[in-house]
Motif scaffolding. Structure first.
Motif, PDB file in Angstrom:
ATOM      1  N   ARG A 273      -1.215 -12.388   4.452  1.00  0.00           N
ATOM      2  CA  ARG A 273       0.041 -11.699   4.748  1.00  0.00           C
ATOM      3  C   ARG A 273       0.298 -10.583   3.742  1.00  0.00           C
ATOM      4  N   LEU A 274      -0.046 -10.840   2.472  1.00  0.00           N
ATOM      5  CA  LEU A 274       0.102  -9.796   1.448  1.00  0.00           C
ATOM      6  C   LEU A 274      -0.799  -8.604   1.761  1.00  0.00           C
ATOM      7  N   ASP A 275      -2.039  -8.887   2.188  1.00  0.00           N
ATOM      8  CA  ASP A 275      -2.953  -7.804   2.568  1.00  0.00           C
ATOM      9  C   ASP A 275      -2.378  -7.006   3.742  1.00  0.00           C
ATOM     10  N   SER A 276      -1.839  -7.721   4.705  1.00  0.00           N
ATOM     11  CA  SER A 276      -1.225  -7.064   5.856  1.00  0.00           C
ATOM     12  C   SER A 276      -0.037  -6.205   5.401  1.00  0.00           C
TER      13      SER A 276
ATOM     14  N   MET B 171       2.321  -1.014   4.030  1.00  0.00           N
ATOM     15  CA  MET B 171       2.938  -0.155   3.012  1.00  0.00           C
ATOM     16  C   MET B 171       2.128   1.136   2.847  1.00  0.00           C
ATOM     17  N   ASP B 172       0.809   1.039   2.856  1.00  0.00           N
ATOM     18  CA  ASP B 172      -0.044   2.227   2.760  1.00  0.00           C
ATOM     19  C   ASP B 172       0.203   3.154   3.948  1.00  0.00           C
ATOM     20  N   SER B 173       0.276   2.532   5.131  1.00  0.00           N
ATOM     21  CA  SER B 173       0.548   3.312   6.337  1.00  0.00           C
ATOM     22  C   SER B 173       1.914   4.002   6.232  1.00  0.00           C
ATOM     23  N   LEU B 174       2.883   3.258   5.723  1.00  0.00           N
ATOM     24  CA  LEU B 174       4.230   3.814   5.561  1.00  0.00           C
ATOM     25  C   LEU B 174       4.236   4.954   4.551  1.00  0.00           C
ATOM     26  N   GLU B 175       3.486   4.800   3.469  1.00  0.00           N
ATOM     27  CA  GLU B 175       3.405   5.859   2.460  1.00  0.00           C
ATOM     28  C   GLU B 175       2.763   7.113   3.042  1.00  0.00           C
ATOM     29  N   SER B 176       1.712   6.942   3.819  1.00  0.00           N
ATOM     30  CA  SER B 176       1.064   8.114   4.412  1.00  0.00           C
ATOM     31  C   SER B 176       1.999   8.801   5.407  1.00  0.00           C
ATOM     32  N   ARG B 177       2.746   8.009   6.164  1.00  0.00           N
ATOM     33  CA  ARG B 177       3.712   8.599   7.096  1.00  0.00           C
ATOM     34  C   ARG B 177       4.825   9.312   6.338  1.00  0.00           C
TER      35      ARG B 177
END
Length: 117
Positions: free
Chosen positions: A20-23, A28-34
């Motif tokens: 779940r942490l990896d997910s 979070m990475d996806s959110l940062e890129s967006r």
């Protein structure tokens, strides 16, 4: 329940938490890129708005001022033309009045001439 079973449950629970942490990290990475993409689009938008403001200040406002000055000159010329037009109408009335007087005087002179002759 044995110690081993408890350890296996703890390990499986820990693995679930790790997955779940990896997910969560990937989200979070996806959110940062967006967010980076959004910040870049906002920066472009700000540049465009600044360019529009500059255009309005430098070109459009200047052109509106020029048009307003020319409009004022046209209104003044129109006022002068209306003044001349009004004078012409007054002169036409006077000429019509004088023409009627001349016609009346001619008829009176003809009557007098016809009595004399």
């Amino acid at each position: 329940m044995t110690d081993r079973e408890i350890l296996e449950q703890l390990i499986s629970g820990q693995q679930l938490i790790l997955s779940r942490l990896d997910s969560l990290e990937s989200r979070m990475d996806s959110l940062e890129s967006r967010m980076d993409s959004l910040e870049s689009r906002v920066a472009k938008l700000e540049q465009t708005v600044s360019a529009i403001k500059l255009h309005l200040e430098n070109i459009t406002d200047k052109n509106i001022s020029i048009l307003a000055e020319n409009h004022l000159m046209l209104v003044q010329k129109l006022n002068q033309a209306v003044e001349y037009s009004d004078k012409n109408q007054i002169y036409e009335v006077k000429v019509n009045y004088l023409e009627e007087d001349v016609k009346f005087l001619k008829s009176e002179v003809e009557k007098i001439n016809s009595r004399i002759a």
